[in-house]
Structure formats: C-alpha cells, structure tokens
Design a protein around this motif. Structure first.
Motif, short mmCIF file in Angstrom:
data_model
loop_
_atom_site.label_atom_id
_atom_site.label_comp_id
_atom_site.label_asym_id
_atom_site.label_seq_id
_atom_site.Cartn_x
_atom_site.Cartn_y
_atom_site.Cartn_z
N UNK A 176 -30.03 7.70 7.72
CA UNK A 176 -29.50 7.21 8.99
C UNK A 176 -30.63 6.49 9.71
N UNK A 177 -30.30 5.85 10.79
CA UNK A 177 -31.36 5.37 11.68
C UNK A 177 -32.09 6.58 12.23
N UNK A 178 -33.38 6.43 12.47
CA UNK A 178 -34.20 7.55 12.92
C UNK A 178 -34.12 7.66 14.44
N UNK A 179 -33.28 8.54 14.93
CA UNK A 179 -33.00 8.56 16.36
C UNK A 179 -33.93 9.45 17.18
N UNK A 180 -34.60 10.37 16.54
CA UNK A 180 -35.57 11.22 17.23
C UNK A 180 -36.86 11.23 16.41
N UNK B 11 -47.74 5.35 21.26
CA UNK B 11 -46.50 6.12 21.30
C UNK B 11 -45.76 6.05 19.96
N UNK B 12 -44.85 6.99 19.80
CA UNK B 12 -43.98 6.94 18.62
C UNK B 12 -42.95 5.83 18.80
N UNK B 13 -42.42 5.33 17.71
CA UNK B 13 -41.32 4.36 17.82
C UNK B 13 -40.12 4.97 18.53
N UNK B 14 -39.34 4.10 19.15
CA UNK B 14 -38.12 4.53 19.84
C UNK B 14 -36.96 3.70 19.29
#
Lengths: 121, 107
Positions: free
Chosen positions: A106-110, B42-45
């Motif tokens: 899936x898209x990486x949402x978190x 930062x981490x990617x969003x």
C-alpha cells in the motif's frame, strides 16, 4: 490514527550488526505490514523490505537480502530490522512505515521518526 | 524493478506560484502511485495515493493526476511550508520504488 516510534541512534563498526525497533500504537498491528526504508545522507529513499504484521511473511530487497532479517513481536506490536555485516555505505537514516498486510504494497501512510545508523571505524 | 523518473530535480519558485512536478514509470503501475513530501530532518509524509487521492489532512492545494505512466503532482499557490523535497513511489509491484526526488526551493 496510528503511530510508529523507533529506537534511538546507533553507531557501529564495520562488520557489526544493528537491530532497529519500530513500535506501533493506536492501530491494530496484525492488520497491516511494515516496510523498512533507508535514506543515506543527502540521498533519496530506498526500500529495504517488508514484513506482514499478521503472519510474519517477508519480502526483502535484493540488495540487502543476504544481510537483513525482519521480525515482529505481536505481543508488543513491535517490528524489528536487523542488518548484519555493516559497511560504511549502510550509514543512513532507517525508517519504518505502515504498509499492506499482504502484498505487494500500500502507500506508506504512517512513518516512524527515523533511526540514524552510523557505520564508522 | 520498475524505475521511477522524476523531473525536474530542482524547482525554484516564489510563494504563491503554481508548481507542477512530474514522475514517469518505466512500465505500467496502474494508479498505484503515491507522492510524499519530506522536509529537512523529518520523515516523509504521504500526500497523495492512488495517483489522485489526497491523504488525510492534506490541503486541497495539493492534487495528483495520471496519464498512462506519467504522473503529476500540482501545488496551487505554493505556501512557505511547502518548500521541501517531493518523492513519487510506485507500489504496484515488488519492490516499491521511489523516484529520486524533486526539491522545491525558494526563488
């Protein structure tokens, strides 16, 4: 909805191993997977592998396949990524990210906040 | 593995301008394309998934589109907080591959 919190920075010597943890909260761990992504200093994002939170199935990137092991502990909702035989070019920020429970993705949402791993003699 | 090619590498823009970022897949990925924003340190969003669906909490000035294997991220009226690096990612096949990123910087 959901959070991933990673372990702290690591400094390792070449040839050593590192194990990074990623603790999930505020979602049902076993209904998702976790992907690990790394980012060398000043570089882009590189997917390293995936593990199912449901059954522990894994899929690793060819580049690190022989040196990486991903595991989960469903009693603590924690995923782990162990990288062995570290080299200087393994120096990077390592991220965990929420992914599909099956595959491919899936898209990486978190995303976790990242763990800096430095490999230096 | 599928190669994702982003262009341009860098965009210099002024606040308030409209920005268009491109991403091309080396083979079909359907609409299984995501866009991420990453600020320094930062981490990617996640911004966009399914090529055109905004993720939770993402402002409406961000939009995505698809034409075959060509994908576009558009930011209307760029805000100061939008200066960052943007990555596309295909998640249709193993391994999920990222583009090399487009840096949006202040002109």
């Amino acid at each position: 909805q959901g959070q991933l919190v990673q372990s702290g920075p690591e400094v390792k010597k070449p040839g050593a191993s590192v194990k990074v943890s990623c603790k999930a909260s505020d979602y049902t761990f076993t209904t998702y997977g976790i992907s690990w992504v790394r980012q060398a200093p000043g570089q882009g994002l590189e997917w390293m592998g995936w593990i199912s939170g449901f059954n522990g199935n894994t899929n690793y990137a060819q580049k690190v396949q022989v040196r990486v092991t991903m595991t989960t502990d469903t009693s603590t909702n924690t995923a782990y990524m162990e990288l062995r035989s570290l080299r200087s070019d393994d120096t990077a920020v390592y991220y965990c990210a929420r992914d599909s429970v099956t595959g491919p993705h899936n898209a990486f949402d978190i995303w976790g906040q990242g763990t800096m791993v430095t490999v230096s003699s | 593995e599928i190669v994702m090619t982003q262009s341009p590498p860098t965009l210099s823009v002024s606040p308030g301008e409209r920005v268009t970022l491109s991403c091309r897949a080396s083979q079909s990925v359907g609409s299984n394309l995501a866009w991420y924003q990453q600020k320094l340190g930062q981490a990617p969003r996640l911004l966009i998934y399914g090529a055109s669906t905004r993720a939770t909490g993402i402002p409406a000035r961000f939009s995505g589109s698809r034409s075959g294997t060509e994908f576009t991220l558009t930011i209307t009226s760029l805000q100061s907080e939008d200066f960052a690096v943007y990555y596309c990612q295909q998640y249709n096949n193993w391994p999920g591959t990222f583009g090399q990123g487009t840096k949006v910087e202040i002109k």
